[in-house]
Structure formats: structure tokens, C-alpha cells
Design a protein around this motif. Structure first.
Motif, PDB file in Angstrom:
ATOM      1  N   LYS A 215      14.094   7.637   4.367  1.00 27.70           N
ATOM      2  CA  LYS A 215      14.047   7.210   5.778  1.00 27.70           C
ATOM      3  C   LYS A 215      12.645   7.394   6.344  1.00 27.70           C
ATOM      4  O   LYS A 215      12.136   6.537   7.083  1.00 27.70           O
ATOM      5  CB  LYS A 215      15.045   8.026   6.611  1.00 27.70           C
ATOM      6  N   HIS A 216      12.028   8.522   5.985  1.00 27.40           N
ATOM      7  CA  HIS A 216      10.684   8.780   6.494  1.00 27.40           C
ATOM      8  C   HIS A 216       9.692   7.730   6.008  1.00 27.40           C
ATOM      9  O   HIS A 216       8.872   7.234   6.787  1.00 27.40           O
ATOM     10  CB  HIS A 216      10.214  10.171   6.057  1.00 27.40           C
ATOM     11  N   VAL A 217       9.746   7.389   4.730  1.00 28.58           N
ATOM     12  CA  VAL A 217       8.822   6.392   4.183  1.00 28.58           C
ATOM     13  C   VAL A 217       9.002   5.047   4.893  1.00 28.58           C
ATOM     14  O   VAL A 217       8.031   4.383   5.263  1.00 28.58           O
ATOM     15  CB  VAL A 217       9.010   6.233   2.664  1.00 28.58           C
ATOM     16  N   LEU A 218      10.253   4.646   5.120  1.00 25.76           N
ATOM     17  CA  LEU A 218      10.510   3.385   5.828  1.00 25.76           C
ATOM     18  C   LEU A 218      10.032   3.459   7.273  1.00 25.76           C
ATOM     19  O   LEU A 218       9.415   2.516   7.790  1.00 25.76           O
ATOM     20  CB  LEU A 218      11.996   3.053   5.772  1.00 25.76           C
ATOM     21  N   ALA A 219      10.311   4.584   7.941  1.00 23.98           N
ATOM     22  CA  ALA A 219       9.899   4.730   9.341  1.00 23.98           C
ATOM     23  C   ALA A 219       8.379   4.786   9.456  1.00 23.98           C
ATOM     24  O   ALA A 219       7.784   4.186  10.362  1.00 23.98           O
ATOM     25  CB  ALA A 219      10.526   5.987   9.936  1.00 23.98           C
ATOM     26  N   PHE A 220       7.737   5.507   8.533  1.00 24.02           N
ATOM     27  CA  PHE A 220       6.277   5.611   8.551  1.00 24.02           C
ATOM     28  C   PHE A 220       5.642   4.232   8.387  1.00 24.02           C
ATOM     29  O   PHE A 220       4.686   3.882   9.080  1.00 24.02           O
ATOM     30  CB  PHE A 220       5.808   6.547   7.435  1.00 24.02           C
ATOM     31  N   ASN A 221       6.179   3.440   7.479  1.00 20.40           N
ATOM     32  CA  ASN A 221       5.626   2.099   7.263  1.00 20.40           C
ATOM     33  C   ASN A 221       5.938   1.156   8.424  1.00 20.40           C
ATOM     34  O   ASN A 221       5.187   0.209   8.669  1.00 20.40           O
ATOM     35  CB  ASN A 221       6.135   1.528   5.941  1.00 20.40           C
ATOM     36  N   SER A 222       7.023   1.409   9.136  1.00 20.89           N
ATOM     37  CA  SER A 222       7.311   0.580  10.317  1.00 20.89           C
ATOM     38  C   SER A 222       6.250   0.781  11.386  1.00 20.89           C
ATOM     39  O   SER A 222       5.952  -0.123  12.165  1.00 20.89           O
ATOM     40  CB  SER A 222       8.701   0.886  10.875  1.00 20.89           C
ATOM     41  N   SER A 223       5.643   1.993  11.417  1.00 15.86           N
ATOM     42  CA  SER A 223       4.562   2.224  12.380  1.00 15.86           C
ATOM     43  C   SER A 223       3.328   1.405  12.030  1.00 15.86           C
ATOM     44  O   SER A 223       2.440   1.219  12.859  1.00 15.86           O
ATOM     45  CB  SER A 223       4.209   3.715  12.443  1.00 15.86           C
ATOM     46  N   GLY A 224       3.265   0.903  10.786  1.00 15.26           N
ATOM     47  CA  GLY A 224       2.194  -0.011  10.383  1.00 15.26           C
ATOM     48  C   GLY A 224       2.585  -1.463  10.536  1.00 15.26           C
ATOM     49  O   GLY A 224       1.855  -2.357  10.103  1.00 15.26           O
ATOM     50  N   GLY A 225       3.753  -1.730  11.124  1.00 16.72           N
ATOM     51  CA  GLY A 225       4.166  -3.092  11.427  1.00 16.72           C
ATOM     52  C   GLY A 225       5.211  -3.684  10.507  1.00 16.72           C
ATOM     53  O   GLY A 225       5.696  -4.786  10.756  1.00 16.72           O
ATOM     54  N   HIS A 226       5.584  -2.984   9.431  1.00 18.74           N
ATOM     55  CA  HIS A 226       6.535  -3.533   8.453  1.00 18.74           C
ATOM     56  C   HIS A 226       7.977  -3.336   8.928  1.00 18.74           C
ATOM     57  O   HIS A 226       8.349  -2.245   9.343  1.00 18.74           O
ATOM     58  CB  HIS A 226       6.367  -2.847   7.092  1.00 18.74           C
ATOM     59  N   THR A 227       8.779  -4.380   8.817  1.00 21.00           N
ATOM     60  CA  THR A 227      10.204  -4.223   9.113  1.00 21.00           C
ATOM     61  C   THR A 227      10.984  -3.826   7.868  1.00 21.00           C
ATOM     62  O   THR A 227      12.096  -3.317   7.960  1.00 21.00           O
ATOM     63  CB  THR A 227      10.814  -5.512   9.691  1.00 21.00           C
ATOM     64  N   PHE A 228      10.415  -4.068   6.686  1.00 22.46           N
ATOM     65  CA  PHE A 228      11.041  -3.633   5.438  1.00 22.46           C
ATOM     66  C   PHE A 228       9.945  -3.271   4.441  1.00 22.46           C
ATOM     67  O   PHE A 228       8.757  -3.538   4.676  1.00 22.46           O
ATOM     68  CB  PHE A 228      11.943  -4.729   4.849  1.00 22.46           C
ATOM     69  N   LEU A 229      10.346  -2.665   3.322  1.00 23.75           N
ATOM     70  CA  LEU A 229       9.445  -2.450   2.196  1.00 23.75           C
ATOM     71  C   LEU A 229      10.089  -3.030   0.949  1.00 23.75           C
ATOM     72  O   LEU A 229      11.312  -2.922   0.773  1.00 23.75           O
ATOM     73  CB  LEU A 229       9.193  -0.960   1.958  1.00 23.75           C
ATOM     74  N   PRO A 230       9.299  -3.630   0.065  1.00 21.17           N
ATOM     75  CA  PRO A 230       9.846  -3.982  -1.247  1.00 21.17           C
ATOM     76  C   PRO A 230      10.369  -2.711  -1.920  1.00 21.17           C
ATOM     77  O   PRO A 230       9.746  -1.649  -1.826  1.00 21.17           O
ATOM     78  CB  PRO A 230       8.639  -4.553  -1.988  1.00 21.17           C
ATOM     79  N   LYS A 231      11.498  -2.833  -2.585  1.00 22.40           N
ATOM     80  CA  LYS A 231      12.136  -1.653  -3.176  1.00 22.40           C
ATOM     81  C   LYS A 231      11.199  -0.919  -4.118  1.00 22.40           C
ATOM     82  O   LYS A 231      11.159   0.324  -4.137  1.00 22.40           O
ATOM     83  CB  LYS A 231      13.406  -2.067  -3.918  1.00 22.40           C
ATOM     84  N   SER A 232      10.410  -1.647  -4.896  1.00 20.30           N
ATOM     85  CA  SER A 232       9.505  -1.003  -5.860  1.00 20.30           C
ATOM     86  C   SER A 232       8.486  -0.118  -5.156  1.00 20.30           C
ATOM     87  O   SER A 232       8.178   0.987  -5.612  1.00 20.30           O
ATOM     88  CB  SER A 232       8.790  -2.063  -6.699  1.00 20.30           C
ATOM     89  N   ILE A 233       7.955  -0.586  -4.027  1.00 26.20           N
ATOM     90  CA  ILE A 233       6.970   0.198  -3.271  1.00 26.20           C
ATOM     91  C   ILE A 233       7.645   1.404  -2.627  1.00 26.20           C
ATOM     92  O   ILE A 233       7.107   2.519  -2.639  1.00 26.20           O
ATOM     93  CB  ILE A 233       6.280  -0.684  -2.214  1.00 26.20           C
ATOM     94  N   LEU A 234       8.822   1.202  -2.051  1.00 25.90           N
ATOM     95  CA  LEU A 234       9.559   2.298  -1.421  1.00 25.90           C
ATOM     96  C   LEU A 234       9.836   3.416  -2.429  1.00 25.90           C
ATOM     97  O   LEU A 234       9.595   4.593  -2.150  1.00 25.90           O
ATOM     98  CB  LEU A 234      10.874   1.782  -0.836  1.00 25.90           C
ATOM     99  N   VAL A 235      10.352   3.043  -3.589  1.00 28.04           N
ATOM    100  CA  VAL A 235      10.707   4.044  -4.603  1.00 28.04           C
ATOM    101  C   VAL A 235       9.469   4.814  -5.051  1.00 28.04           C
ATOM    102  O   VAL A 235       9.486   6.040  -5.185  1.00 28.04           O
ATOM    103  CB  VAL A 235      11.403   3.365  -5.804  1.00 28.04           C
ATOM    104  N   GLN A 236       8.374   4.094  -5.260  1.00 26.72           N
ATOM    105  CA  GLN A 236       7.134   4.746  -5.689  1.00 26.72           C
ATOM    106  C   GLN A 236       6.625   5.724  -4.632  1.00 26.72           C
ATOM    107  O   GLN A 236       6.290   6.876  -4.938  1.00 26.72           O
ATOM    108  CB  GLN A 236       6.069   3.693  -5.982  1.00 26.72           C
TER     109      GLN A 236
END
Length: 742
Positions: A215-236
């Protein structure tokens, strides 16, 4: 470890950010110095200190405090001293004397257990008595939370936020799930919450820890403008953050899909992983926008040419072909996007549309994402424009704790035409909220410059809408003759097209000062703002000039520029109170900015009895008053909205003599001064430079290296934003068209 007990005689020094305190205490009929992290300590309090004696090379013998515990005083003299210190809000020396005169050594017991009895004292109302009791109890509870979190490195200011969020249940809730701190308290990061969790015995590969990390990784990236992350990037990213295997992250993600805390969507080239609110918002925006666009409505094109001609005569202009097209399309379409750069006639087109719609009897609402953008829209149109939040009537209902928009699907906006300016600033969540409140049959007109920086919040809404090709777009490209006189406008378009700006044409409004070092740049900017621009052009140095910079750190970043500009534009004065917070000094008269949305904070109009709630990310104001007694700061925003901030809310503010280009979106300033110096490529980009130039109304001054200007123009790499709205619009349009044909 030794334990000593004494009464605090004097607070010599305290850092309110982290609670480090130096104080004199009376101990064994002697005065000794205690040092350590002791937040919310006041003169007059009796305290148990646990620590050790040390000898300081300069100050001599001191007691170094590791832990401390406040002890309620028991004698009348000590109780009076304690109450008179102001440690309990609502009690000062005179009131303290009355209380001990009445209740003696039972005073504190009365305040704690029977506060209503304080009303027996002349001058203390029942209401004030209750408030004193509440303040005393809250102080005890806050102290517990502060002391609990202090051992994990959480500062007192954040501990107060935790208490205000969770109340007396704070410690129990943190023990049950430490990750609520990072999820629900602005300013407390995942690493702090994780440190607390691990110290409480949570294992590295605990599935709840991994879920919180995802959740933190997704929320942190949303602060950079992303509404989603590719699963491969999220997992890494999650695997690296949590120091667990990628397989363990994948297992946790499957569990999160089942409990619906994330949403996974398959596209042609990747699996997209969303936090649920962003997925719902993209789906909602796509469906509702298509529903509004394809709603059946009667075309009213008869005599449109005559109407436009009459309006042209009325306002004394002749519309260009593209402008006339935009006016006509506003009648033909349920949804229209009008985009174009500076000087292309967006305002004239907008005013013509408004006049045409009013002639035809339509009711109109004007809105913009921020207070400053709404104010500009009002000035350009001569009609009231509101923020989208105010338009949607953000507030509470049915005694619910959560703020929400009162206007929604069940309580739609009544206007027949909704016009939104500066749409490039609207993020996916706000657009979803807006579209919920627009019923099919209402026309929606969105105006904005798609080449500017995207919204600070998640999503790439305006660009996605345009790129989807699913709604009518009119792009204004012709620069009008009067606009061609401005080198600001000419150069903005040159930059946007990849050409270098023309510098230092005589008697124009666009200047460049060559400076080789960061120190020289800062000195020149300070001189420009304090002396040269006010002296030569008559600009107010605080309100008329805005320094914009690409970066936050470095000598030419926001933090350093604000310190240097504050020194000369609002220097220390005996007549001006100050408040130190972290590495900043706030001073009465300072220009400040709100740096996060605060939907709860209450404001009132200076010139009326109107009240409202909400100060938003990017709003700029001026500090009117600093009050140490009430631990509050009064700020006036937009020249007429007065707001009172508690000291615990100061992390929502920063000085605003200089601001980042991102924070300047939606604003227009008479004069813009901008440092240009080598920096990270992701910051020194063409569209950031273009956005900065288009903020200036009358004058641009660039200070630094010409090579950096060229590097920004050449750097057309836009940071990719992961957003699925364009795809969803295409899919939704197929369903909407199919449904409308049945």
C-alpha cells in the motif's frame, strides 16, 4: 539509572519540533540543570526524572534525562505554581489563585473529577469550567501518547496529531496496527511505522507488514502522479523496501486482491495494480464523461452566426476561425475541451460562450481547481467563479465523521452549463467528484493548456481526455497581434515548440541576467526583489513579484531562497512576533503557502459573516498574528479569508517568497523571477520551463546560465505517468454509444 524528583523552576530552552529541553529544577533545596527530550514541560510542574549525572565541559554538572514522568503537585503552594504556569489552557495566575483559595489541596482532584464545580467560583462560567476539565483530561491523554511515541522517535508535534486523530484509543490502536500511523497521519512515513512495528515484534515477512508495504509503495507513487503501477515495478520496489522476496510480495498481493484493498487490471502489455480509490475514480470518470458527452440534447444552431456577430460588436472584437468553432461546438456537444497556449484567445472565447449561453437562457456555473485560479477566472469573466470544492459544497452530513461532497449523483448541480478553467490541474479524484455532480443533459466545458505540467495529484486527466479522442477538442493555435507584442508569450510558444527564447530585446518584458555561480544567482534574485524591480517598475516586493524555481533543495531551491528573501523582505523586528518551527522561522507579515489539502480547517471572511471550511494545497496567504498564549497563528488567504492554525498544524505551511513551478500552477503573477542553473534532468524540463513562463503577466527575469535555458528547452522528456483513463474512455464510449442506439 538514577531517579530524582523536583519542580521545574525555569525552561531555559526547548525545541518544539523534537521536544529537546534544557530546564532548571529545584532538587534537595538546590537548583540543578536537567537536559534531554522532555516535550510539553512547563515551569511549575513536579516531575520525576530518570537518567544520570554528567559534566558538561562548559556548563558544568547536569542531569541527563532518559525518561521523565510528571507528578501532580500535592501542596497548595505547588498546586498554585502549577496552575499559574499556564500549563492548563484556560487558567492563568488570577484564576489559579481563585481555584486554590476555594478548593485548596483538592484543586486538581476537583478539576479532574468534578470540573463543573469550578463554576462555583465567581467569574468562571459552567462552559468555561467544562472546558478547563476537558483541557486537563486532554493534556493527560496527549502526554501519554507523546511519551509512548517518543521512544520510537516520533516528535511531539506528530504525537499530538496522532492523539487528535484517534483520541484516547491512540495507543491501543497503534499497538494493534502500527501501520495506521503512515496510512492516516500526514507526515509520519512508512519507515517510522515499520520501525515501531518491528520493535513490537513484527516479523520481516509478516503478511500484514508486506500488505502495508505494498500500500505504501502504491501511495508513494501516487504522490508522483501515478494512478497505478505495473505489477513488475510494484513487486520489485516493495521487495527492496521490505527486504523480503518478490514471491512473498506476490503472495501478499493476491491476498490483497481477495480482500479488495488493491485492484489488478490486465492490459495488453502489463498488469496494472491500483489502490482501489484510484481504480474506482478512473472507471467513474470514464463512464460519467461519456454519459454526459452522449446525452441526447436539442441542437440550437439556428441564427448562431447572427448571435456571434452581435456579441462581437458588443465586446468590440472579431473572433478568429478557431474561436468561432469553439463557440459553436459548445452548443453542439455535451462535453467540449478548449485548449491552447498563452495569447491564443482562450479568455475571449470563454467570455463569448458565456454571453451566448446567457442569451439563450442557460444557467451557468464557473469553477477552477484552486482559489487563485478561481479568482483569476472571476477577474477575466466579470462573474463569480468558485473552487471546484466550493462548487461541490464540501462538508459533513448526517453527523458523519468523514468529509465528502454534498453535491453528488443524488444531489446534482442545478446549472445547465458547467465551465471549468485550468483543467490541467484537476486530478483523477477531484474530476470524479465533479462528474458525479453533473447530470447527463448538462453541458461541460473544460478549458486548459495541455502543454503545462500535469496535476500535482494522481492522474493525467486533461491529456488523457484529449488523447482518447472520445470528446470534442478545439485547439486554439493562433497568437493574436497584441499578444505578439509580449516577448513572454512569444518565448513561451518558442519554448513549447522546442526553440530557444529570444533574450533581452530592448524595451520588452523578458530579460536574462548572466550569473555563473549559485551564490551570484541568489544575490541577484534578492537584489531584484528588494530593490531593482520595486524601484524601476513599482512592484510590491511581496505581492507583485514571485520567485519560481524548479527545485526544493540546493542553494537555488525553495528552502534557501525563502530564507534569503525573508531576511530582506520581512526582517526581524521588535514589533513582529516569530515562531520557530523545524528549520523555518515564521514571522508576522510573512508570505506563506498551504502545502496539503486541509478540508476541515475553518475560515471566515474579513468583510462579511460568511464562514467556510477548507484551505488547499497551493493557497497563498500572509501571517497576520502569532499568539504564543493560544499556541496559534492567524493567516489571511486570498486577501479576505482569515484562518487560525494551531501550532501542531505548522507542518502544513511553508514560506512562499519562492515556490516551485509545480506549486505555481493556476496562478498568474505580475512579475516572475526564475533561477536557471544545472539540475536534475527530471526537473529541468521543457514543459516545466514553459509552465513557469506562462505564470508571468507583465515581466520575466531569468537569472543564471544561458546553457541551462538551452538544456531545459532541449529536454523534452516528460516523466511518464501511469494512468489508465484514456483506455477506459475508449472502452466506455463503445458501451455508451451502443446503449444510446438501443
Amino acid at each position: 539509572m538514577l531517579t530524582i524528583e523536583g519542580t521545574v523552576e525555569e525552561i531555559i530552552f526547548t525545541n518544539e519540533g523534537n521536544g529537546f529541553t534544557v530546564c532548571d529544577i529545584s532538587y534537595n533545596n538546590d537548583l540543578v540543570t536537567a537536559v534531554g527530550y522532555m516535550p510539553y514541560l512547563s515551569a511549575g510542574e513536579t516531575v520525576k526524572f530518570m537518567g544520570s549525572w554528567v559534566t558538561h565541559h562548559e556548563y558544568g554538572e547536569q542531569f541527563k534525562v532518559e525518561y521523565f514522568e510528571k507528578v501532580l503537585p500535592c501542596t497548595v503552594t505547588m498546586i498554585f505554581k502549577y496552575l499559574a504556569s499556564g500549563v492548563i489552557k484556560g487558567i492563568r495566575e488570577a484564576t489559579a489563585q481563585k481555584i486554590v483559595d476555594k478548593f485548596g489541596d483538592q484543586s486538581l482532584e476537583i478539576i479532574q473529577n468534578e470540573p463543573e464545580r469550578l463554576a462555583e467560583i465567581k467569574g468562571i462560567s459552567v462552559k468555561k469550567a467544562e472546558e478547563i476539565g476537558q483541557n486537563f483530561e486532554e493534556q493527560r491523554e496527549v502526554r501519554k501518547v507523546v511519551m509512548f511515541l517518543q521512544q520510537y522517535g516520533v516528535t511531539p508535534n506528530y504525537a499530538v496529531k496522532v492523539y487528535r486523530k484517534f483520541g484516547s484509543e491512540a495507543i491501543d490502536r497503534i499497538k494493534a496496527n502500527p501501520y495506521i500511523l503512515s496510512e492516516e497521519i500526514y507526515g509520519i512515513g512508512f519507515k517510522t511505522a515499520d520501525k515501531i512495528a518491528l520493535s513490537m515484534g513484527t516479523e520481516l515477512n509478516d503478511v500484514e507488514r508486506i500488505k502495508a508495504g505494498v500500500k505504501h509503495v502504491l501511495a508513494f507513487n501516487s504522490s508522483g502522479g501515478h494512478t497505478f503501477l505495473p505489477k513488475s515495478i510494484l513487486v520489485q520496489q516493495a521487495s527492496e523496501l521490505l527486504q523480503v522476496s518478490e514471491q512473498e510480495v506476490e503472495y501478499a498481493a493476491i491476498s490483497m486482491m481477495v480482500d479488495k484493498s488493491i485492484y489488478v487490471e490486465k492490459s495488453e502489455d502489463m498488469e496494472r495494480v491500483y489502490l482501489v480509490p484510484f481504480h474506482h475514480a478512473e472507471i467513474g470518470v470514464a463512464r460519467r464523461l461519456m454519459s454526459i458527452a452522449f446525452a441526447q440534447r436539442q441542437m440550437e444552431m439556428d441564427g448562431i452566426g447572427d448571435d456571434i456577430a452581435e456579441i462581437e460588436q458588443e465586446i468590440g472584437i472579431t473572433l478568429a476561425v478557431q474561436q468561432k468553432e469553439a463557440v459553436k461546438e459548445s452548443l453542439r456537444n455535451g462535453v467540449l475541451v478548449i485548449t491552447g497556449g498563452p495569447g491564443t484567445g482562450k479568455t475571449t472565447t470563454l467570455n463569448t460562450i458565456i454571453k451566448l449561453m446567457e442569451r439563450k437562457g442557460y444557467s451557468i456555473e464557473l469553477a477552477a481547481p484552486t482559489g487563485r485560479a478561481a479568482k483569476r477566472m472571476s477577474e477575466m469573466t466579470g462573474r463569480e467563479a468558485r473552487t471546484i470544492h466550493r462548487l461541490l459544497e464540501i462538508g459533513y452530513a448526517d453527523e458523519r465523521d468523514d468529509l465528502h461532497f454534498v453535491r453528488d449523483e443524488s444531489n446534482t448541480l442545478e446549472a445547465e452549463i458547467i465551465i471549468v478553467d485550468e483543467t490541467s490541474m484537476v486530478d483523477i479524484l477531484l474530476m470524479n467528484g465533479l462528474l458525479k455532480a453533473i447530470a447527463p443533459g448538462t453541458r461541460l466545458i473544460m478549458v486548459g493548456d495541455v502543454d503545462q505540467l500535469p496535476s500535482v495529484g494522481p492522474g493525467n486527466v486533461l491529456r488523457d481526455i484529449i488523447e482518447s479522442g472520445m470528446v470534442k477538442i478545439v485547439k486554439l493555435t493562433e497568437i493574436f497581434r497584441q499578444a505578439q507584442e509580449s516577448m513572454i508569450i512569444v518565448n513561451a510558444h518558442r519554448v513549447n515548440q522546442g526553440s530557444y527564447p529570444i533574450l533581452n530585446m530592448k524595451d520588452k518584458d523578458f530579460y536574462f541576467m548572466n550569473r555563473d555561480s549559485a551564490g551570484e544567482i541568489v544575490s541577484s534574485i534578492v537584489e531584484l526583489c528588494k530593490f531593482r524591480l520595486p524601484g524601476f517598475y513599482g512592484y510590491n516586493p511581496v505581492q507583485g513579484i514571485q520567485v519560481l524555481t524548479p527545485m526544493r533543495k540546493s542553494p537555488i531551491g525553495v528552502s534557501n531562497l525563502n530564507k534569503e528573501l525573508q531576511k530582506v523582505l520581512n526582517p526581524p523586528s521588535k514589533s513582529k512576533k516569530e515562531k520557530s518551527y523545524r528549520e523555518m522561522i515564521f514571522r508576522e507579515g510573512d508570505k506563506v503557502m498551504q502545502i496539503k489539502n486541509n478540508y476541515n480547517i475553518v475560515w471566515d471572511r474579513l468583510d462579511s459573516s460568511e464562514e467556510g471550511t477548507g484551505i488547499f494545497n497551493g493557497d497563498v496567504g500572509c501571517i497576520e498574528k502569532i499568539n504564543d498564549e493560544s499556541s496559534s497563528m492567524t493567516i489571511v488567504f486570498d486577501e479576505d479569508k482569515r484562518v487560525e492554525y494551531d501550532y501542531s498544524q505548522l507542518d502544513e505551511l511553508e514560506l512562499a517568497y519562492a515556490m516551485t513551478v509545480h506549486k505555481s500552477q493556476g496562478s498568474e503573477f505580475p512579475a516572475v523571477v526564475m533561477p536557471v542553473f544545472p539540475g536534475a534532468p527530471m526537473l529541468m524540463s521543457r514543459n516545466l520551463f514553459y509552465t513557469a513562463l506562462t505564470r508571468a503577466k507583465e515581466l520575466v527575469v531569468l537569472v543564471g546560465k544561458e546553457g541551462s535555458i538551452r538544456a531545459m528547452v532541449d529536454n523534452n522528456r516528460e516523466m511518464r505517468r501511469y494512468s489508465g483513463l484514456a483506455d477506459k474512455l475508449r472502452i466506455s464510449s463503445q458501451f455508451t454509444v451502443h446503449s444510446s442506439q438501443k
